[in-house]
Design a protein around this motif. Structure first.
Motif, PDB file in Angstrom:
ATOM      1  N   TYR A  43       0.839  -1.183   0.000  1.00  0.00           N
ATOM      2  CA  TYR A  43       0.000   0.000   0.000  1.00  0.00           C
ATOM      3  C   TYR A  43       0.881   1.243   0.000  1.00  0.00           C
ATOM      4  O   TYR A  43       1.971   1.242   0.580  1.00  0.00           O
ATOM      5  CB  TYR A  43      -0.900   0.032   1.240  1.00  0.00           C
ATOM      6  N   PHE A  70      -4.141   0.710  -2.125  1.00  0.00           N
ATOM      7  CA  PHE A  70      -3.661  -0.597  -2.551  1.00  0.00           C
ATOM      8  C   PHE A  70      -2.856  -0.504  -3.835  1.00  0.00           C
ATOM      9  O   PHE A  70      -3.309   0.071  -4.828  1.00  0.00           O
ATOM     10  CB  PHE A  70      -4.859  -1.525  -2.742  1.00  0.00           C
ATOM     11  N   GLN A 100      -0.983  -7.191  -4.792  1.00  0.00           N
ATOM     12  CA  GLN A 100      -0.872  -8.309  -3.875  1.00  0.00           C
ATOM     13  C   GLN A 100      -0.116  -9.452  -4.531  1.00  0.00           C
ATOM     14  O   GLN A 100      -0.330  -9.752  -5.710  1.00  0.00           O
ATOM     15  CB  GLN A 100      -2.263  -8.811  -3.464  1.00  0.00           C
ATOM     16  N   GLN A 103      -3.548  -9.342  -7.757  1.00  0.00           N
ATOM     17  CA  GLN A 103      -4.476  -8.230  -7.940  1.00  0.00           C
ATOM     18  C   GLN A 103      -3.657  -6.953  -7.924  1.00  0.00           C
ATOM     19  O   GLN A 103      -2.635  -6.866  -7.226  1.00  0.00           O
ATOM     20  CB  GLN A 103      -5.529  -8.202  -6.819  1.00  0.00           C
ATOM     21  N   GLN A 121      -4.815 -15.985   0.084  1.00  0.00           N
ATOM     22  CA  GLN A 121      -5.033 -14.856  -0.806  1.00  0.00           C
ATOM     23  C   GLN A 121      -6.210 -14.000  -0.377  1.00  0.00           C
ATOM     24  O   GLN A 121      -6.311 -12.827  -0.705  1.00  0.00           O
ATOM     25  CB  GLN A 121      -5.264 -15.398  -2.213  1.00  0.00           C
ATOM     26  N   TYR A 122      -7.117 -14.568   0.412  1.00  0.00           N
ATOM     27  CA  TYR A 122      -8.342 -13.859   0.745  1.00  0.00           C
ATOM     28  C   TYR A 122      -8.412 -13.567   2.234  1.00  0.00           C
ATOM     29  O   TYR A 122      -7.970 -14.341   3.052  1.00  0.00           O
ATOM     30  CB  TYR A 122      -9.549 -14.687   0.302  1.00  0.00           C
ATOM     31  N   TYR A 182      -5.287  -7.673   7.706  1.00  0.00           N
ATOM     32  CA  TYR A 182      -3.877  -7.834   7.417  1.00  0.00           C
ATOM     33  C   TYR A 182      -3.068  -7.543   8.682  1.00  0.00           C
ATOM     34  O   TYR A 182      -3.540  -6.901   9.600  1.00  0.00           O
ATOM     35  CB  TYR A 182      -3.409  -6.794   6.402  1.00  0.00           C
ATOM     36  N   TYR A 205      -9.023   0.225  11.633  1.00  0.00           N
ATOM     37  CA  TYR A 205      -7.627   0.142  12.005  1.00  0.00           C
ATOM     38  C   TYR A 205      -7.261   1.371  12.815  1.00  0.00           C
ATOM     39  O   TYR A 205      -7.795   2.464  12.607  1.00  0.00           O
ATOM     40  CB  TYR A 205      -6.728   0.089  10.764  1.00  0.00           C
ATOM     41  N   THR A 229      -9.459  -8.778  -3.059  1.00  0.00           N
ATOM     42  CA  THR A 229      -8.800  -9.021  -1.792  1.00  0.00           C
ATOM     43  C   THR A 229      -8.168  -7.765  -1.234  1.00  0.00           C
ATOM     44  O   THR A 229      -7.533  -7.812  -0.197  1.00  0.00           O
ATOM     45  CB  THR A 229      -7.704 -10.066  -1.982  1.00  0.00           C
ATOM     46  N   ALA A 230      -8.323  -6.651  -1.926  1.00  0.00           N
ATOM     47  CA  ALA A 230      -7.719  -5.404  -1.473  1.00  0.00           C
ATOM     48  C   ALA A 230      -8.640  -4.695  -0.500  1.00  0.00           C
ATOM     49  O   ALA A 230      -9.865  -4.885  -0.515  1.00  0.00           O
ATOM     50  CB  ALA A 230      -7.457  -4.495  -2.677  1.00  0.00           C
ATOM     51  N   LEU A 231      -8.041  -3.877   0.339  1.00  0.00           N
ATOM     52  CA  LEU A 231      -8.803  -3.019   1.230  1.00  0.00           C
ATOM     53  C   LEU A 231      -8.821  -1.606   0.667  1.00  0.00           C
ATOM     54  O   LEU A 231      -7.820  -1.133   0.140  1.00  0.00           O
ATOM     55  CB  LEU A 231      -8.189  -3.003   2.624  1.00  0.00           C
TER      56      LEU A 231
END
Lengths: 116, 112
Positions: free
Chosen positions: A35, A45, A48, A56, A97-98, A105, B36, B98-100
């Motif tokens: 990020y 983002f 990944q 992604q 991955q998910y 995270y 967060y 899968t990204a935030l």
């Protein structure tokens, strides 16, 4: 148990140069996400990596590239640096991955990149 | 175009009182929301999350409420403590990826 480790912590580069940032995921984690957090903004983002492949990608130009190694560690490379690339670069690791319910995270403390 | 918005850049609260941090989103495909906390010189730390099929999740002093019809979620901290002073980020995940996606954050200051 070490968490996510990023290096270096701070870096100053000149416009047009190239930079490599490194990330070691938390023990037991196999997925790494990168990020960018610009000043006053939330993390954005970049991409990944899972099983050594980019899975992604966010809205970032091709100047941003990465790699994941067999030990799950990862590198972020930025070519032809621009002043606007100055930011905190965060690495996050996870299992699989998910995202799992109830678990986010695990973020590292980041690398502060300044482009002059 | 921001999909996750935290419209209050800062919030000041007295110790012992309730802190309420708000977050709005625009994408109805988001299926999971997280909060967060971030201290200076540290990475964001996961605080609490909620699935889109729930309307409330509680963990100790922290409660997250989700109003899907209004596309709004809030984080309640009761009672607030000086150690809660930090930047709080709201984040969302969509069903496809899968990204935030993060908001810009709200800086909470709790005074004793």
């Amino acid at each position: 148990d070490a968490g996510v480790t990023q290096s270096p912590t701070h870096l100053i580069k000149t416009r047009g140069q190239q930079v490599t940032l490194r990330c070691s995921p938390k023990s037991g984690h196999d997925t790494v996400s990168w990020y960018q957090q610009a000043l006053g903004q939330g993390p954005q983002f970049i991409f990944q990596y899972y099983e050594e492949e980019e899975r992604q990608r966010g809205n970032f130009p091709d100047r941003f590239s990465g790699h994941q190694f067999p030990n799950y560690s990862s590198e972020l490379n930025v070519n032809a640096l621009l002043l606007g690339d100055s930011a905190l670069y965060l690495c996050a690791s996870s299992v699989g991955q998910y995202l799992w319910l109830g678990y986010g995270y695990t973020f590292g403390s980041g690398t502060r990149l300044t482009v002059v | 175009d921001q999909q996750v918005k935290q419209n209050s850049p800062s919030l000041s609260v007295q110790e012992g009182r309730i802190s309420i941090l708000n977050c709005d989103y625009t994408n109805s495909m988001f299926d999971y929301f997280l909060w967060y906390k971030k201290y200076p010189a540290e990475g964001p730390t996961f605080l609490i999350s909620i699935s889109s099929i729930k309307d409330k999740n509680e963990d100790g002093r922290f409660t997250v409420f989700l109003n899907k019809s209004a596309k709004h979620l809030s984080l309640h901290i009761v009672p607030s403590q000086p150690g809660d002073s930090a930047v709080y980020f709201c984040a969302a995940k969509d069903q496809a990826g899968t990204a935030l996606i993060f908001g810009k954050g709200t800086t909470l200051s709790v005074s004793s």
